[in-house]
Design a protein around this motif. Sequence first.
Motif, PDB file in Angstrom:
ATOM      1  N   ALA A  91      -3.769  -1.351 -11.884  1.00  0.00           N
ATOM      2  CA  ALA A  91      -2.334  -1.098 -12.015  1.00  0.00           C
ATOM      3  C   ALA A  91      -2.033   0.265 -12.609  1.00  0.00           C
ATOM      4  O   ALA A  91      -0.944   0.798 -12.430  1.00  0.00           O
ATOM      5  CB  ALA A  91      -1.712  -2.181 -12.880  1.00  0.00           C
ATOM      6  N   ASN A  92      -2.988   0.842 -13.313  1.00  0.00           N
ATOM      7  CA  ASN A  92      -2.731   2.127 -13.977  1.00  0.00           C
ATOM      8  C   ASN A  92      -3.510   3.284 -13.371  1.00  0.00           C
ATOM      9  O   ASN A  92      -3.611   4.340 -13.993  1.00  0.00           O
ATOM     10  CB  ASN A  92      -3.016   2.017 -15.467  1.00  0.00           C
ATOM     11  N   GLU A 433       3.119   8.198  -8.024  1.00  0.00           N
ATOM     12  CA  GLU A 433       3.757   7.079  -8.724  1.00  0.00           C
ATOM     13  C   GLU A 433       4.119   6.020  -7.690  1.00  0.00           C
ATOM     14  O   GLU A 433       4.959   6.246  -6.814  1.00  0.00           O
ATOM     15  CB  GLU A 433       5.000   7.564  -9.487  1.00  0.00           C
ATOM     16  N   ASN A 435       5.866   2.689  -6.248  1.00  0.00           N
ATOM     17  CA  ASN A 435       7.201   2.144  -6.502  1.00  0.00           C
ATOM     18  C   ASN A 435       7.200   0.676  -6.876  1.00  0.00           C
ATOM     19  O   ASN A 435       8.250   0.099  -7.129  1.00  0.00           O
ATOM     20  CB  ASN A 435       8.058   2.342  -5.251  1.00  0.00           C
ATOM     21  N   LEU A 436       6.007   0.107  -6.894  1.00  0.00           N
ATOM     22  CA  LEU A 436       5.854  -1.343  -7.003  1.00  0.00           C
ATOM     23  C   LEU A 436       6.541  -1.982  -8.211  1.00  0.00           C
ATOM     24  O   LEU A 436       7.127  -3.053  -8.114  1.00  0.00           O
ATOM     25  CB  LEU A 436       4.339  -1.642  -7.046  1.00  0.00           C
ATOM     26  N   LYS A 437       6.499  -1.325  -9.361  1.00  0.00           N
ATOM     27  CA  LYS A 437       7.054  -1.970 -10.568  1.00  0.00           C
ATOM     28  C   LYS A 437       8.568  -1.774 -10.712  1.00  0.00           C
ATOM     29  O   LYS A 437       9.193  -2.337 -11.598  1.00  0.00           O
ATOM     30  CB  LYS A 437       6.325  -1.456 -11.825  1.00  0.00           C
ATOM     31  N   TYR A 438       9.142  -0.960  -9.853  1.00  0.00           N
ATOM     32  CA  TYR A 438      10.573  -0.647  -9.974  1.00  0.00           C
ATOM     33  C   TYR A 438      11.422  -1.555  -9.084  1.00  0.00           C
ATOM     34  O   TYR A 438      10.953  -2.051  -8.053  1.00  0.00           O
ATOM     35  CB  TYR A 438      10.814   0.819  -9.573  1.00  0.00           C
ATOM     36  N   SER A 439      12.641  -1.791  -9.510  1.00  0.00           N
ATOM     37  CA  SER A 439      13.560  -2.563  -8.665  1.00  0.00           C
ATOM     38  C   SER A 439      13.991  -1.694  -7.469  1.00  0.00           C
ATOM     39  O   SER A 439      13.886  -0.452  -7.552  1.00  0.00           O
ATOM     40  CB  SER A 439      14.782  -2.997  -9.489  1.00  0.00           C
ATOM     41  N   TYR A 441      13.415  -5.739  -6.750  1.00  0.00           N
ATOM     42  CA  TYR A 441      12.242  -6.605  -6.752  1.00  0.00           C
ATOM     43  C   TYR A 441      12.194  -7.452  -5.482  1.00  0.00           C
ATOM     44  O   TYR A 441      12.699  -8.548  -5.432  1.00  0.00           O
ATOM     45  CB  TYR A 441      12.275  -7.511  -7.991  1.00  0.00           C
ATOM     46  N   LYS A 445       7.100  -6.797  -2.339  1.00  0.00           N
ATOM     47  CA  LYS A 445       6.548  -6.108  -3.523  1.00  0.00           C
ATOM     48  C   LYS A 445       5.792  -7.103  -4.410  1.00  0.00           C
ATOM     49  O   LYS A 445       4.721  -6.818  -4.933  1.00  0.00           O
ATOM     50  CB  LYS A 445       7.667  -5.480  -4.335  1.00  0.00           C
ATOM     51  N   LEU A 449       2.031  -6.960  -5.633  1.00  0.00           N
ATOM     52  CA  LEU A 449       1.782  -6.974  -7.088  1.00  0.00           C
ATOM     53  C   LEU A 449       0.740  -8.035  -7.440  1.00  0.00           C
ATOM     54  O   LEU A 449      -0.201  -7.790  -8.212  1.00  0.00           O
ATOM     55  CB  LEU A 449       3.092  -7.273  -7.818  1.00  0.00           C
ATOM     56  N   ILE A 453      -2.689  -7.170  -9.326  1.00  0.00           N
ATOM     57  CA  ILE A 453      -2.921  -7.597 -10.706  1.00  0.00           C
ATOM     58  C   ILE A 453      -3.745  -8.875 -10.769  1.00  0.00           C
ATOM     59  O   ILE A 453      -4.492  -9.108 -11.710  1.00  0.00           O
ATOM     60  CB  ILE A 453      -1.575  -7.743 -11.458  1.00  0.00           C
TER      61      ILE A 453
END
Length: 454
Positions: A91-92, A433, A435-439, A441, A445, A449, A453
């Motif tokens: 994820a990072n 970057e 876009n997966l963690k951003y709304s 949702y 996605k 995710l 994870i």
Amino acid sequence: MNYQEIIHKQKAFFNTNATKDISFRIKELKRLKNVIQKNEELLYEAIYSDFKKSKYETYTTELAIIYHEIDIALVKIKKWTKRKRVSTGLANLPGKSYIIPEPLGTVLVMGAWNYPYQLSLAPAIAAIAAGCTVVIKPSEIPSNSSAAMTKIISENFNPEFLKIIEGGVEETTALLKHKFDKIFFTGSIQVGKIIYQAAAKHLTPVTLELGGKSPTIITKDVNIDMTAKRLVWAKFINTGQTCIAPDYVMVESSIQSEFLEAIKKHIKSADYQIENQNYTQIINQKNFERLLNLIEKDKVYFGGDSDADKRIISPTVMTDVSFSDKVMQEEIFGPILPVLSFDNIDNAISDIKTLSKPLSCYVFTKNKTIKNKILNEISFGGGAVNDAVMHFMEQNLPFGGVGDSGIGNYHGKAGFEAFSHYKSILQKTFWIELNLKYSPYTSSKLKWLKRLIG
Ligand code: NAD
């Protein structure tokens, strides 16, 4: 003495970042070794006037331990202070993760009276290696040793970096009102609780090196003579005034009489007398009387003699002792060795477990199953198999208690860790970057995710 000012100045010095420089720490550790070496005679004389303790014993149980701690820190400090790289999760990525050891800040080290130099200076060495500024409050009871240590430190160190504050309950109570970044305390369980409460008011982390009744278990298959020899040394060094001294012995009943004979033989051959400097005084009248009160004359197998003028109690072995006797109700901390017997190891273990978790436990046996059973079933700080006390000298073995015998560890790397915070860092780049963690949702996605994870 204005404690607020001392602490304020130490904090200001810490904030200059001077102690974060590894070469500063190395220089100060070398200085400390040098200062102690140059003042050995003064330190020997002071401890002799407090305890009638010989140079030989002062060297082996005090100075050698201090020198060893300094030497280990000097060799290992670069390794201990290095940031440690660890792997980074999906994820990072792209990114890296690492851990930076940082000094906790301005710390308070409080020592006990029984080994006045090493119990104050060994934690201070760990704190210096970790990059802290240090206030030491030694025990006031061995007043000459405390004064000698204060003299050599105050003459050779910047008090904004390393300072000794002498004093008893009143001074310590006042000192504890101030906020430190860590308190490292060695002493009794009772005072340990006072320290813990005072620290809690400031959310100050603590290491508590406390005491307890350390048992020794001996099975019938041992080398009886060697077991007795090692135990006699471990019990009567510093006249039993040692936190990890074997407090009491539980011996398998079939070898009890042979074991007692061997103990007697080795006490005699050790020639424990103040006059020839093979033996040490009881620290003060209060402890002298407390110890005499633990000796039940009709249970004395050997010894039991005392001299009030010289504050000496001869090595004393008691038999026919049970867990309800007064000698089993408190940590002995003196030259009295109660010997109890057992026939069934499970019963012996349950009896030991009726007392609170001890600082040490020793097992003498050739029986692997019994050894493993004891190591597995009894909770204690640390210990030894087929020896006693000597585990204290092993710098790769963290030293400390559990439950009532303490919180935390020190010696070698464990000491460095006791005065460090491990700062965790994730470092990213600007390459990309996702876009997966951003709304918004969306369900697709979420599907991705979950894949990433897990
Ligand atoms: P203690 O608890 O009486 O004193 C320790 C320190 O606390 C001293 O500096 C003393 O001045 C201070 N102090 C005493 N009363 C206080 C109070 N009311 N408020 C604030 N501070 C106070 O312990 P001691 O008699 O010096 O040492 C004996 C005990 O220490 C034994 O239980 C022994 O097992 C334990 N001990 C443990 C270790 C270890 O490494 N775990 C080593 C040595 C001694």
